[in-house]
Design a protein around this motif. Structure first.
Motif, PDB file in Angstrom:
ATOM      1  N   LEU A   1      -1.093 -43.764  77.984  1.00  0.00           N
ATOM      2  CA  LEU A   1      -2.332 -42.855  77.864  1.00  0.00           C
ATOM      3  C   LEU A   1      -2.899 -43.492  76.387  1.00  0.00           C
TER       4      LEU A   1
ATOM      5  N   ALA B   1     -10.842 -47.479  73.281  1.00  0.00           N
ATOM      6  CA  ALA B   1      -9.467 -46.998  73.372  1.00  0.00           C
ATOM      7  C   ALA B   1      -8.485 -47.858  73.368  1.00  0.00           C
TER       8      ALA B   1
ATOM      9  N   HIS C   1       2.303 -39.999  78.926  1.00  0.00           N
ATOM     10  CA  HIS C   1       1.029 -39.409  78.253  1.00  0.00           C
ATOM     11  C   HIS C   1       1.361 -38.830  76.896  1.00  0.00           C
TER      12      HIS C   1
ATOM     13  N   PHE D   1      -4.967 -42.337  74.191  1.00  0.00           N
ATOM     14  CA  PHE D   1      -5.769 -41.273  73.596  1.00  0.00           C
ATOM     15  C   PHE D   1      -6.763 -40.645  74.802  1.00  0.00           C
ATOM     16  N   TRP D   2      -7.609 -41.160  75.343  1.00  0.00           N
ATOM     17  CA  TRP D   2      -8.628 -40.577  76.154  1.00  0.00           C
ATOM     18  C   TRP D   2      -8.723 -41.202  77.491  1.00  0.00           C
ATOM     19  N   LYS D   3      -7.931 -42.236  77.827  1.00  0.00           N
ATOM     20  CA  LYS D   3      -7.886 -42.964  79.016  1.00  0.00           C
ATOM     21  C   LYS D   3      -6.575 -43.619  79.349  1.00  0.00           C
TER      22      LYS D   3
ATOM     23  N   VAL E   1      -1.702 -38.183  73.122  1.00  0.00           N
ATOM     24  CA  VAL E   1      -3.173 -37.499  73.464  1.00  0.00           C
ATOM     25  C   VAL E   1      -4.226 -37.812  72.557  1.00  0.00           C
ATOM     26  N   ASP E   2      -4.025 -37.931  71.452  1.00  0.00           N
ATOM     27  CA  ASP E   2      -5.162 -38.018  70.527  1.00  0.00           C
ATOM     28  C   ASP E   2      -4.568 -38.921  69.338  1.00  0.00           C
TER      29      ASP E   2
END
Length: 259
Positions: free
Chosen positions: A114, A224, A166, A116-118, A169-170
């Motif tokens: 993952l 990303a 995952h 960050f956002w994809k 996450v950011d």
């Protein structure tokens, strides 16, 4: 022909936000083993809801904790997942086929990140990690940072299967990990007597960026992928910068030897 029975093994600590998705994808396994480190959220309740055998042991280091969890399993074949990882669609079928009269000591599963956002593009280059193995022929190694399972025997990569991590996450989460990992890595390097090399600090980060962005095809993931490549380059820069700082503090007369 029936396949080998499977134990899914997960270690946890306050993973209530991700554990449900992790375990939902492995309910087909004969056993789920969760070794918790004393969670204060709903991690244990989630594990029990999926019928997992839950044990608790204080966390000391990653490698020993993973090995404790493997030792709790009742089946010989183990699928090791982190609490923030999920199997991709179709991976179950590939694993089950691999466990029909297996001729290997273990199997690598490609990991998608993952970013960050994809989620990493399927055409990106994935790392194959040894996550499915015969515990009679494998144990965690004693590497202090990034310890992993090692097996005695041949290993095959199941390229038609993969799983998704995952964890990042950011960007803030990623940077916190980088700070923690590099500090632990420096302590390990100091114990080994590794000397700071300024050339690595200068030239390795841009090379690492190119290896991620072009070599692993992170360019397929847009901004990303660019940010992930940049933070990866910062990671390798920071571990050498911290090593230089640490050695300046202890002085040049502490027996550091070149590697």
């Amino acid at each position: 022909m029936a396949r080998e029975p499977l134990s899914v093994v997960v270690i946890t600590y306050n993973n209530g936000g991700t554990l449900d998705a992790c375990l939902r994808g492995v309910t087909w396994a004969e056993e789920i083993v969760v070794l918790d480190s004393g969670s204060t959220d709903d991690t244990v309740a989630i594990a029990e809801r999926y019928g997992a055998r839950v044990s608790v042991h204080p966390f000391d280091e990653f490698g020993p904790q993973k090995q404790r969890a493997y030792d709790l399993a009742t089946h010989d074949w183990i699928l090791n997942l982190d609490a923030d990882e999920t199997l991709s669609a179709g991976t179950r079928e590939v694993i089950e086929q691999a466990l029909v009269a297996p001729r290997y000591a273990g199997f690598r599963l490609p990991r998608r990140e993952l970013l960050f956002w994809k989620v990493q593009h399927r055409w990106g280059r994935r790392n194959g990690l040894l996550r499915l193995f015969d515990r009679r022929r494998g144990r965690m190694n004693h590497v202090e940072v990034h310890s992993a399972v090692e097996v005695d025997g041949p290993v095959k990569t199941l390229w038609r299967a993969d799983f998704i991590n995952h964890g990042d996450v950011d960007i803030a989460t990623r940077m916190n990990k980088i700070n923690s990992y590099t500090t632990r890595m420096v302590a390990h390097k100091l114990r080994k007597g590794q000397r700071f090399t300024g050339l690595r600090m200068v030239f390795y980060p841009p090379w690492f960026f190119l290896r991620q962005y072009l070599g692993k095809r992170y360019f397929l993931d847009g901004w990303a992928g660019f940010v992930a490549s940049m933070t990866g380059a910062f990671y390798v820069f920071l571990k050498y910068a911290k090593l230089h700082e640490a050695q300046r503090k202890v002085g040049p007369d502490k027996g550091m030897r070149s590697r």
